[in-house]
Design a protein around this motif. Structure first.
Motif, PDB file in Angstrom:
ATOM      1  N   GLY A   1       0.866  -1.185   0.000  1.00 54.05           N
ATOM      2  CA  GLY A   1       0.000   0.000   0.000  1.00 54.05           C
ATOM      3  C   GLY A   1       0.898   1.228   0.000  1.00 54.05           C
TER       4      GLY A   1
ATOM      5  N   VAL B   1       7.191  -6.842  -0.680  1.00 54.83           N
ATOM      6  CA  VAL B   1       6.306  -7.935  -1.104  1.00 54.83           C
ATOM      7  C   VAL B   1       4.859  -7.631  -0.703  1.00 54.83           C
ATOM      8  CG1 VAL B   1       7.937  -9.845  -1.260  1.00 54.83           C
ATOM      9  CG2 VAL B   1       6.998  -9.241   0.952  1.00 54.83           C
TER      10      VAL B   1
ATOM     11  N   GLN C   1       0.898  -9.291  -0.753  1.00 52.91           N
ATOM     12  CA  GLN C   1       0.210 -10.589  -0.871  1.00 52.91           C
ATOM     13  C   GLN C   1      -0.817 -10.623  -2.017  1.00 52.91           C
ATOM     14  OE1 GLN C   1      -1.902 -11.238   2.811  1.00 52.91           O
ATOM     15  NE2 GLN C   1      -3.268  -9.506   2.514  1.00 52.91           N
ATOM     16  N   ASN C   2      -1.400  -9.474  -2.341  1.00 52.20           N
ATOM     17  CA  ASN C   2      -2.324  -9.419  -3.482  1.00 52.20           C
ATOM     18  C   ASN C   2      -1.731  -8.478  -4.515  1.00 52.20           C
ATOM     19  OD1 ASN C   2      -4.300 -11.196  -2.393  1.00 52.20           O
ATOM     20  ND2 ASN C   2      -4.828  -9.587  -0.953  1.00 52.20           N
TER      21      ASN C   2
ATOM     22  N   SER D   1      -4.045  -2.882  -3.440  1.00 53.55           N
ATOM     23  CA  SER D   1      -5.352  -3.534  -3.399  1.00 53.55           C
ATOM     24  C   SER D   1      -6.002  -3.438  -2.013  1.00 53.55           C
ATOM     25  CB  SER D   1      -5.223  -5.010  -3.789  1.00 53.55           C
ATOM     26  OG  SER D   1      -4.314  -5.643  -2.898  1.00 53.55           O
TER      27      SER D   1
ATOM     28  N   ARG E   1      -8.792   2.716  -1.869  1.00 56.56           N
ATOM     29  CA  ARG E   1     -10.199   2.800  -1.458  1.00 56.56           C
ATOM     30  C   ARG E   1     -10.474   4.016  -0.582  1.00 56.56           C
ATOM     31  NH1 ARG E   1     -12.024  -2.723  -1.677  1.00 56.56           N
ATOM     32  NH2 ARG E   1     -10.373  -4.011  -2.515  1.00 56.56           N
ATOM     33  N   SER E   2      -9.581   4.999  -0.655  1.00 57.53           N
ATOM     34  CA  SER E   2      -9.711   6.177   0.207  1.00 57.53           C
ATOM     35  C   SER E   2     -10.660   7.196  -0.431  1.00 57.53           C
ATOM     36  CB  SER E   2      -8.341   6.815   0.422  1.00 57.53           C
ATOM     37  OG  SER E   2      -7.951   7.517  -0.732  1.00 57.53           O
TER      38      SER E   2
ATOM     39  N   LYS F   1      -9.527   9.813  -1.533  1.00 59.94           N
ATOM     40  CA  LYS F   1      -8.617  10.405  -2.533  1.00 59.94           C
ATOM     41  C   LYS F   1      -8.267  11.851  -2.215  1.00 59.94           C
ATOM     42  CE  LYS F   1     -10.636   6.874  -5.131  1.00 59.94           C
ATOM     43  NZ  LYS F   1     -10.172   5.754  -4.364  1.00 59.94           N
TER      44      LYS F   1
ATOM     45  N   VAL G   1       3.977 -12.676   2.799  1.00 61.32           N
ATOM     46  CA  VAL G   1       4.873 -13.218   3.828  1.00 61.32           C
ATOM     47  C   VAL G   1       4.052 -14.133   4.730  1.00 61.32           C
ATOM     48  CG1 VAL G   1       6.139 -12.591   5.922  1.00 61.32           C
ATOM     49  CG2 VAL G   1       6.549 -11.352   3.791  1.00 61.32           C
TER      50      VAL G   1
ATOM     51  N   GLY H   1      -0.824  -2.276   7.235  1.00 58.97           N
ATOM     52  CA  GLY H   1      -2.065  -1.562   7.547  1.00 58.97           C
ATOM     53  C   GLY H   1      -2.943  -2.331   8.511  1.00 58.97           C
TER      54      GLY H   1
ATOM     55  N   TRP I   1      -3.799  -5.283   8.543  1.00 60.37           N
ATOM     56  CA  TRP I   1      -3.355  -6.673   8.782  1.00 60.37           C
ATOM     57  C   TRP I   1      -2.180  -6.723   9.774  1.00 60.37           C
ATOM     58  CZ3 TRP I   1      -5.202  -4.982   4.142  1.00 60.37           C
ATOM     59  CH2 TRP I   1      -6.045  -5.793   3.410  1.00 60.37           C
TER      60      TRP I   1
ATOM     61  N   ILE J   1       0.989 -10.099  11.873  1.00 63.42           N
ATOM     62  CA  ILE J   1       2.428 -10.350  11.798  1.00 63.42           C
ATOM     63  C   ILE J   1       3.117  -9.968  13.102  1.00 63.42           C
ATOM     64  CG2 ILE J   1       4.541  -9.486  10.658  1.00 63.42           C
ATOM     65  CD1 ILE J   1       2.960  -9.486   8.054  1.00 63.42           C
TER      66      ILE J   1
ATOM     67  N   HIS K   1     -17.893   4.386  -0.153  1.00 59.30           N
ATOM     68  CA  HIS K   1     -18.258   5.495  -1.045  1.00 59.30           C
ATOM     69  C   HIS K   1     -19.207   5.007  -2.124  1.00 59.30           C
ATOM     70  CE1 HIS K   1     -14.397   6.984   0.578  1.00 59.30           C
ATOM     71  NE2 HIS K   1     -14.844   8.195   0.286  1.00 59.30           N
TER      72      HIS K   1
ATOM     73  N   GLY L   1     -13.386   0.432   1.992  1.00 62.06           N
ATOM     74  CA  GLY L   1     -12.025   0.175   2.451  1.00 62.06           C
ATOM     75  C   GLY L   1     -11.998   0.091   3.969  1.00 62.06           C
TER      76      GLY L   1
ATOM     77  N   PRO M   1      -6.873   1.339   8.986  1.00 65.32           N
ATOM     78  CA  PRO M   1      -6.105   0.771  10.096  1.00 65.32           C
ATOM     79  C   PRO M   1      -6.077   1.785  11.235  1.00 65.32           C
ATOM     80  CG  PRO M   1      -4.633   1.556   8.336  1.00 65.32           C
ATOM     81  CD  PRO M   1      -6.023   1.947   7.954  1.00 65.32           C
TER      82      PRO M   1
ATOM     83  N   GLY N   1      -2.225   6.046  10.621  1.00 63.68           N
ATOM     84  CA  GLY N   1      -1.827   7.150   9.739  1.00 63.68           C
ATOM     85  C   GLY N   1      -2.782   7.364   8.589  1.00 63.68           C
TER      86      GLY N   1
END
Ligand SMILES: Cc1cc2nc3c(=O)[nH]c(=O)nc-3n(C[C@H](O)[C@H](O)[C@H](O)COP(=O)(O)OP(=O)(O)OC[C@H]3O[C@@H](n4cnc5c(N)ncnc54)[C@H](O)[C@@H]3O)c2cc1C
Length: 532
Positions: free
Chosen positions: A36, A56, A58-59, A63, A68-69, A71, A199, A236, A238, A242, A259, A344, A347, A377
Motif C-alpha cells: 500500500g 512484497v 500478498q495481493n 489492493s 479505497r480512500s 482520494k 509473507v 495496515g 493486517w 504479523i 463510497h 475500504g 487501520p 496514519g
C-alpha cells in the motif's frame, strides 16, 4: 512482480519484467511487507538510502486500503476539530509539498461547505478552524459567501435557514496511481517489488533476532526463504497478524469506510462540497474526481475477515442517501444513478473503543529485534510514516546512507510537447507515469490517445499499464492501474472487447486465460462494486 534484480540493472529505464519468486535473490538488506502507500513510501526512501530493499505484497499493489480512500490529500478539518493539531499540521505541510512536487497527480481542490442558522458547526467555529488551517499552510485560502452567491456556486443546496457558506482549499489524488508511481520511482533507484507474494512467516535466529521471511506466491503456492536482518511490516489493517501489539490496551480496530460513485451529471457543482451529516455531524464529501463524482464516506466497525473483499452495506447506503437528501432534496438523486461503490478498511488504533470517528488517525511504530511495524496514519502523511519506520529500523540497517530530504519524484521528464494531447492531459500523464508518459504518447495512435467515454483516462494508459506495471489479473488493470472499473457503467463491461484488443499484444495471456479473467473480473465487480 515488478523486479530489478541485478545491481548492474539499477537506475534503469521504466519498464518491468514478470518473474517467479524463485528468481529473486536470497539476501536483502531490508524486506518491506505490504504494497500500500505506507510500504511504497518506505521502499522509495530505503532505495534512496542505497539499501537493497524488497517489497512484497500478498495481493496486488494498492489492493488494500490505499485504493479505497476518499482520494484527498488534506489536513483534515475534522482532526482539527478534535484537537489533533500536530496531525493536521503535518498533513497540511505534506499537502503543500505534494501539490508542488507531484503536479498532475496531486492537484489542488476547492471545497464549499454550507452554514445554516440551525445547525452546527456554525459560522464562527468554522471560521476559527479555517483560519488555523490557513495559518498552517501560511496562505489565506478561505472565504465566506453570503446566501445568494453560495447558492449560485452550489446549486440545489437546501435553502431553509441557509446563511451562506465557506470556500476553502485542499487537494486530491488518484490513490492507487500514487502507490504505483512511488513504487516505480523506487524501482528506478534499484528497489524491487513483488505482487501476489505474501509473507507467511518471519524467521528468527536463536537469539530471537529477525533472520528472514518466508514468502508464498499466491497462484502457485510456491514458497521461498529470503534472508534479511531487517523487516518493516507495513500491512495496515493486517499488521497485528504479523506483529501483535506490544501494548495490551492498544489494538487495531478495523473501521470500514464506503463510497458511492455517481456520474458527473448527477451533481451540478464545479468544486467539491462537504457538509455535516444530520445524524452524527460527521463531515461527508461530494468530490469531483476523474470525470465522475465520489460521495462518502462512512465509518463503521468492520468485523469481517480481512481476506474477504470489503463491501458497502445496506445501512451505509441508507446513511449516505439520507445525508444527500437532507442537503440536496431537489437533486432527487437515487441509488439507481450510482455507477459503482467501493469500501475500504482503515487501520485505526484504538485504546478506549470510542465512537469510530473519534478514534485517532495517528500512526504507531513497534520494534522487536529487527521487525519494525508501522500502522495507522493517512495516505497524506505517507512520507512521515516512511521516515519514522526507517528511523526505527536504523539499528538493523548499518548499510543505510544518510540522505537529504528530497523531492518525491526525480524521474519527472523535462516538459515535452505532442500536438495530439493538451497541456493539461500531458500534465496528468507525467504526474501519473513520470518518464512512462513519453512511452504512452510515443507508442500510441491518435485514436488511443483519446479518452475512454465519460472519463479522463486515455485508452493508451491501459496498454502501458498492461505492459509495464506487473498486471496479473484483469482487475489489477481496470481497478488500480487505471480506475475505469469504478468510473464507468457496469465496471467498463462494454469496453472489454476494445481493452482486450489493445492489451493482448503486450500480455502473455491466451484466449482461455482472457475468458477466465473477464469472467472473474465481472464476477468480482458485481460482488464488490455494484450497487444493486
Ligand atoms: C474510506 C477511507 C477513506 C480514506 N480517505 C483518506 C483520504 O482522503 N486521505 C488520506 O490521507 N487518507 C485517507 N484514508 C486513510 C488511508 O487510505 C490509509 O491510511 C492508507 O491507505 C493505509 O495505507 P497502508 O499502506 O498502511 O495500508 P494498505 O493500503 O491496506 O496496505 C497494506 C497492504 O499490506 C498487504 N499485506 C497484508 N498482509 C500481508 C502479508 N502477510 N504479506 C504481504 N502483504 C501483506 C495488504 O494486502 C495490503 O495491500 C482513508 C481510509 C479509508 C478506509
Amino acid at each position: 512482480m515488478i523486479s530489478n534484480l541485478k545491481p548492474e540493472t539499477r537506475n534503469r529505464e521504466p519498464g518491468t519484467s514478470f518473474m517467479n519468486i524463485s528468481d529473486l535473490e536470497e539476501k536483502w538488506d531490508l524486506v518491506v511487507i505490504g504494497g500500500g502507500i505506507t510500504g511504497a513510501g518506505i521502499l522509495l526512501e530505503a532505495s534512496r538510502m542505497g539499501l537493497k530493499a524488497l517489497l512484497v505484497e500478498q495481493n496486488d499493489f494498492a489492493s488494500g486500503t490505499s485504493s479505497r480512500s476518499s482520494k484527498l490529500v488534506h489536513g483534515g478539518l475534522r482532526y482539527l476539530k478534535e484537537g489533533r493539531l500536530y496531525l493536521t499540521y503535518i498533513s497540511v505541510r505534506e499537502r503543500e509539498r505534494l501539490i508542488r512536487e507531484a503536479p498532475g497527480l496531486v492537484e489542488p481542490l476547492g471545497f464549499m461547505t454550507p452554514v445554516y442558522s440551525n445547525r452546527r458547526p456554525g459560522r464562527l467555529s468554522l471560521e476559527v478552524g479555517l483560519r488555523i488551517y490557513d495559518n498552517m499552510s501560511r496562505q489565506r485560502d478561505h472565504m465566506f459567501y453570503g446566501q445568494n452567491e453560495f447558492s449560485m456556486r452550489v446549486p440545489c443546496v437546501k435553502q431553509e435557514n441557509l446563511l451562506g457558506g465557506f470556500h476553502f482549499r485542499d487537494a486530491q489524488v488518484d490513490d492507487a496511481r500514487l502507490v504505483l508511481r512511488v513504487i516505480n520511482e523506487a524501482l528506478l533507484l534499484g528497489g524491487c517489488a513483488a505482487n501476489y507474494a505474501g509473507v507467511i512467516e518471519i524467521s528468527r535466529n536463536v537469539r530471537g533476532d529477525v533472520a528472514g521471511v518466508v514468502i508464498r506466491e499466491n497462484e502457485t503456492g510456491k514458497t521461498k526463504q529470503i534472508l534479511t536482518s531487517a523487516v518493516i511490516n507495513a500491512t495496515g489493517s493486517w499488521a497485528e497478524k504479523i506483529h501483535p501489539s506490544p501494548d495490551q490496551s492498544l489494538h487495531l480496530r478495523p473501521l470500514r469506510g464506503s463510497h458511492l460513485v455517481f456520474p458527473a451529471w448527477a451533481f451540478p457543482f464545479p468544486e467539491a462540497v462537504t457538509f455535516f451529516h444530520p445524524k452524527d455531524r460527521r463531515p461527508i464529501f461530494i468530490i469531483p474526481w476523474e470525470g465522475v463524482v465520489i460521495y462518502g464516506t462512512t465509518d463503521v466497525d468492520h468485523s469481517n475477515d480481512l481476506s474477504v473483499e470489503p463491501v458497502i452495506s445496506k445501512e451505509e447506503i441508507s446513511y449516505l442517501m439520507e445525508g444527500l437528501n437532507a442537503f440536496f432534496p431537489s437533486l432527487e438523486i437515487s441509488l439507481k444513478d450510482a455507477l459503482s461503490s467501493y469500501a475500504g478498511v482503515r487501520p485505526v488504533l484504538s485504546r478506549k473503543h470510542l465512537a469510530p470517528s473519534k478514534e485517532s488517525r495517528e500512526h504507531v511504530v513497534w520494534i522487536n529485534k529487527g521487525l519494525v511495524t508501522i500502522t495507522g496514519g493517512k495516505l497524506t502523511t505517507f512520507r512521515k510514516l516512511a521516515a519514522d519506520a526507517l528511523k526505527a529500523a536504523k539499528p538493523f540497517l548499518p548499510q543505510a546512507r544518510q540522505v537529504k530530504d528530497e523531492e518525491i519524484f526525480k524521474s519527472t521528464p523535462e516538459h515535452f510537447t505532442d500536438g495530439r494531447i493538451s497541456p493539461l492531459l500531458l500534465r496528468r500523464l507525467i504526474g501519473r507515469y513520470g518518464e512512462g508518459a513519453k512511452e504512452i504518447i510515443n507508442d500510441s495512435s491518435s485514436e488511443d490517445l483519446s479518452n475512454i467515454p465519460g472519463t479522463n483516462t486515455l485508452w493508451a494508459e491501459l496498454r502501458y499499464g498492461a505492459k509495464n506495471e506487473a498486471v496479473r489479473h484483469l482487475d489489477d488493470l481496470l481497478l488500480r492501474r487505471v480506475r475505469i472499473g469504478l468510473i464507468t457503467q457496469d465496471g467498463g463491461k462494454e469496453h472489454i472487447g476494445r481493452i482486450k484488443k489493445l492489451c493482448a499484444p503486450v500480455m502473455p495471456w491466451d484466449e482461455e486465460k482472457w475468458d477466465a479473467e473477464i469472467n472473474m473480473y465481472l464476477d468480482k465487480w458485481r460482488r464488490s462494486h455494484s450497487v444493486a
